[in-house]
Motif scaffolding. Structure first.
Motif, mmCIF file in Angstrom:
data_model
loop_
_atom_site.group_PDB
_atom_site.id
_atom_site.type_symbol
_atom_site.label_atom_id
_atom_site.label_comp_id
_atom_site.label_asym_id
_atom_site.label_seq_id
_atom_site.Cartn_x
_atom_site.Cartn_y
_atom_site.Cartn_z
ATOM 1 N N UNK A 21 82.347 67.682 52.189
ATOM 2 C CA UNK A 21 82.383 68.705 51.145
ATOM 3 C C UNK A 21 81.154 69.605 51.221
ATOM 4 N N UNK A 22 79.999 69.012 51.479
ATOM 5 C CA UNK A 22 78.762 69.787 51.568
ATOM 6 C C UNK A 22 78.779 70.723 52.759
ATOM 7 N N UNK A 23 79.240 70.246 53.890
ATOM 8 C CA UNK A 23 79.273 71.079 55.097
ATOM 9 C C UNK A 23 80.284 72.205 54.943
ATOM 10 N N UNK A 24 81.421 71.918 54.323
ATOM 11 C CA UNK A 24 82.473 72.929 54.190
ATOM 12 C C UNK A 24 82.156 73.979 53.134
ATOM 13 N N UNK A 25 81.265 73.681 52.175
ATOM 14 C CA UNK A 25 80.998 74.604 51.067
ATOM 15 C C UNK A 25 79.522 74.970 50.975
ATOM 16 N N UNK A 47 73.169 79.743 44.604
ATOM 17 C CA UNK A 47 72.950 78.486 45.321
ATOM 18 C C UNK A 47 74.168 78.190 46.186
ATOM 19 N N UNK A 48 74.019 77.275 47.138
ATOM 20 C CA UNK A 48 75.210 76.863 47.897
ATOM 21 C C UNK A 48 76.232 76.231 46.950
ATOM 22 N N UNK A 49 77.494 76.470 47.251
ATOM 23 C CA UNK A 49 78.569 76.047 46.367
ATOM 24 C C UNK A 49 78.583 74.531 46.156
ATOM 25 N N UNK A 50 78.256 73.758 47.194
ATOM 26 C CA UNK A 50 78.312 72.310 47.047
ATOM 27 C C UNK A 50 77.310 71.799 46.019
#
Length: 114
Positions: A21-25, A47-50
């Motif tokens: 999830x973190x890598x994809x978002x 911020x990053x979405x994740x």
């Protein structure tokens, strides 16, 4: 051993899911807190979405934990009251047992002294 295996079976897939999830978002998104002027940079954060997803997950877990803690309060109070009552009856049983032992000892002593 079984609990450790169950924890591994549950935690490892969740950890893998969180990493995926973190890598994809990881793209930046902006959270605007001013509904009338969303472009206002003072009341917005990018911020990053994740991170937003993880923050929502943590907040949800905290709210659920607090709600569960309050909902189980009556059960904790009942267990505490019952433990107190059990302790009281145990002490009473000990007192009665000591009385009987003392009385028995006195009878034996008086019978042996005759």
């Amino acid at each position: 051993m079984v609990m450790r295996l169950i924890k591994i079976v549950i935690i490892v897939p969740i950890a893998i899911l969180l990493v995926v999830l973190s890598v994809a978002n990881r793209h930046l998104v902006t959270l605007a807190l001013n509904p009338f002027e969303p472009q206002d940079s003072v009341l917005s954060v990018s911020l990053p979405f994740f991170l937003f997803l993880f923050a929502a997950l943590v907040v949800g877990m905290l709210i659920g934990s607090v709600a569960t803690w309050f909902a189980q309060g009556k059960h904790r109070k009942r267990a505490k009251d019952e433990a107190h009552e059990a302790r009281k009856w145990r002490e009473e049983a000990d007192r009665q047992r000591n009385k009987i032992e003392d009385a028995t000892t006195q009878k034996l002593l008086s019978a042996s002294s005759r």
